[in-house]
Design an enzyme around this catalytic site. Structure first.
Site, PDB file in Angstrom:
ATOM      1  NE  ARG A  52     -73.893 -78.928 -51.087  1.00 47.21           N
ATOM      2  CZ  ARG A  52     -73.105 -80.156 -51.651  1.00 47.21           C
ATOM      3  NH1 ARG A  52     -72.374 -80.274 -52.775  1.00 47.21           N
ATOM      4  NH2 ARG A  52     -73.617 -81.273 -50.989  1.00 47.21           N
ATOM      5  CE1 TYR A 104     -70.887 -53.661 -47.437  1.00 44.21           C
ATOM      6  CE2 TYR A 104     -69.761 -56.049 -47.447  1.00 44.21           C
ATOM      7  CZ  TYR A 104     -71.083 -55.225 -47.157  1.00 44.21           C
ATOM      8  OH  TYR A 104     -71.999 -55.655 -46.177  1.00 44.21           O
ATOM      9  CG  ASP A 176     -68.107 -55.132 -55.099  1.00 41.75           C
ATOM     10  OD1 ASP A 176     -69.164 -55.012 -55.584  1.00 41.75           O
ATOM     11  OD2 ASP A 176     -67.748 -55.550 -53.828  1.00 41.75           O
ATOM     12  CE  LYS A 201     -75.867 -54.707 -50.002  1.00 43.82           C
ATOM     13  NZ  LYS A 201     -74.437 -54.560 -50.208  1.00 43.82           N
TER      14      LYS A 201
HETATM   15  C1  LIG Z   1     -73.218 -55.267 -49.903  1.00 42.97           C
HETATM   16  C2  LIG Z   1     -72.050 -55.292 -50.272  1.00 42.97           C
HETATM   17  C3  LIG Z   1     -71.235 -56.539 -50.483  1.00 42.97           C
HETATM   18  C4  LIG Z   1     -71.665 -57.824 -49.650  1.00 42.97           C
HETATM   19  O1  LIG Z   1     -72.725 -58.303 -50.039  1.00 42.97           O
HETATM   20  P1  LIG Z   1     -73.886 -59.196 -49.111  1.00 42.97           P
HETATM   21  O2  LIG Z   1     -74.747 -59.321 -50.277  1.00 42.97           O
HETATM   22  O3  LIG Z   1     -74.328 -58.116 -48.019  1.00 42.97           O
HETATM   23  O4  LIG Z   1     -73.180 -60.425 -48.585  1.00 42.97           O
HETATM   24  C5  LIG Z   1     -70.214 -56.277 -51.034  1.00 42.97           C
HETATM   25  N1  LIG Z   1     -69.645 -55.297 -51.856  1.00 42.97           N
HETATM   26  C6  LIG Z   1     -70.390 -54.070 -51.670  1.00 42.97           C
HETATM   27  C7  LIG Z   1     -69.969 -53.041 -52.306  1.00 42.97           C
HETATM   28  C8  LIG Z   1     -71.698 -54.185 -51.177  1.00 42.97           C
HETATM   29  O5  LIG Z   1     -72.292 -52.881 -51.119  1.00 42.97           O
END
Ligand SMILES: *Cc1c(COP(=O)(O)O)cnc(C)c1O
Length: 386
Positions: A52, A104, A176, A201
């Site tokens: 961890r 998001y 983000d 993503k």
């Molecule tokens: C998918 C996404 C998240 C969250 O990420 P996870 O890996 O699904 O927890 C946050 N911000 C954006 C812009 C996203 O597309």
């Protein structure tokens, strides 16, 4: 370790923070699938006590992620939401956050339905006009949370302008950067303090891992986040780190193709009689096209379209696609399509969706790296059902 400061991102995706494994010379880091590490005597170890806290495969991924943004520090997490949660653990009761209004859905859910219970306060503003920040910033504002381009309407936020205002008010800025990846946008260069990724993503890019990351240049923030990574414990397993590292090696090649395909499809949709409006920052018709050109190195692979039909027609269209998969998520090699009002943004109250412009005939496309003619042919036959 070699000096990486002059290397291009197309080289860093493959080599950033990497070196052959010392015992065997293995070019890819081994998957150190272990929870604990032998100590020779109490407290006498090789820098690893418990996975961890530290894991060598995770460290390789973290070093690679940092290099892509030209950052000093990187941290990997079990998901994008785990990374966001860990950033929010920097705050305490009574602190205030200003966030972009078109955010998001999962981030809004975390802020509103979880973190409000702990005495944090949130204000949402449309930062496409940075002046909207002036009225929203308060003496207790600790974080300004930006997403650009936004989801699903692909609005662009001027990172330098927002950062200047936030810093003047004593707040940190988080961006983000999931939609563009470090290949198309490097927010630290505009003064942003922490960059957040859902590596699920584009970074991993193969729709087979859920993961998250934070990169930063601030030593003090890194130390606190590293403490929280261990204390909160939302860490990724070694196998997922290895898969993500493997995915990142082709990031630049994939992003170029995502973008070329997205540009062609956005232009094609814009000319189609059954499409009322197309949202894509690469189109000159996008209201912030010039800002996108200035701030980004590319426009990405996400395209949003408003169809010239009602909910029923939109449902027919979405059920008629054959190559596009009707699914949430984005950023993988395969093309996906989804209905924000029913799927990804269903957790938003209807009046909020309406105010943002997320209507019944809005569809969001994550353009994959297939042959673009096949993708267009699929959309053509599906649009014919409207
Ligand atoms: C998918 C996404 C998240 C969250 O990420 P996870 O890996 O699904 O927890 C946050 N911000 C954006 C812009 C996203 O597309």
């Amino acid at each position: 370790m070699r000096d990486e400061t002059n290397l291009h991102i197309e080289t860093l995706t493959i080599h950033g923070g990497q070196s052959p494994e010392p015992t065997t010379g293995a070019v890819m880091p081994p998957i150190f699938q272990t929870s604990t590490y032998a100590q020779r005597a109490p407290g006498e170890h090789k820098g690893y006590e418990y996975s961890r806290t530290d894991n060598p495969t995770r460290h390789k991924l973290e070093a690679n992620l940092a290099s892509l943004d030209g950052a000093r520090y990187g941290l990997a997490f079990a998901s994008g939401m785990a990374a966001i949660t860990t950033i929010m653990m920097l705050l305490r009761e009574g602190d205030h956050v200003v966030a972009m209004d078109d955010l998001y859905g999962g981030t809004v859910r975390l802020f509103e339905q979880v973190l409000r219970q702990f005495g944090l306060d949130f204000t949402y503003v449309d930062m496409t006009n940075p002046d909207n920040l002036d009225a929203a910033l308060q003496p207790n504002t600790r974080i300004v949370w930006v997403e650009t381009p936004t989801n699903p309407l692909l609005k662009i936020v001027d990172l330098a302008a927002v950062t200047a205002k936030a810093h003047a008010a004593g707040a940190l800025v988080v961006c983000d950067n999931t939609f563009l990846s470090p290949y198309f946008q490097r927010p630290l260069e505009f003064g942003v303090d922490m960059v957040l990724y859902s590596t699920t993503k584009y970074l991993n890019g193969h729709s087979d891992v859920v993961g998250g990351a934070i990169v930063t240049n601030h030593e003090d923030l890194f130390q606190r986040l590293k403490f929280l990574q261990n204390a909160v414990g939302a860490v990724p397993g070694p196998m997922d780190c290895w898969l993500t590292l493997r995915g990142i090696k082709t990031l630049h090649v994939r992003m170029d193709r995502h973008q070329a395909n997205a540009m062609r499809i956005a232009e094609w949709l814009e000319a189609h009689p059954k499409v009322r409006r197309v949202y894509y920052p690469g189109l000159p018709s996008h209201p912030q096209h010039e800002l996108a050109v200035r701030q980004q190195r590319g426009f990405g692979g996400m395209v949003t379209a408003l169809l010239d039909t009602d909910l029923e027609g939109t449902r027919r269209f979405l059920s008629a696609v054959r190559l596009f998969t009707l699914a949430e998520s984005l950023g993988g090699v395969e093309s996906l399509i989804e209905h924000p009002a029913i799927m990804t943004h269903a957790s938003l109250p209807p009046e909020r969706r309406a105010a943002l412009g997320i209507g019944d005939s809005l569809v969001r496309l994550s353009i994959g790296i297939e042959h673009v003619d096949d993708l267009i042919a699929d959309l053509e036959q599906a649009l014919a059902t409207i």
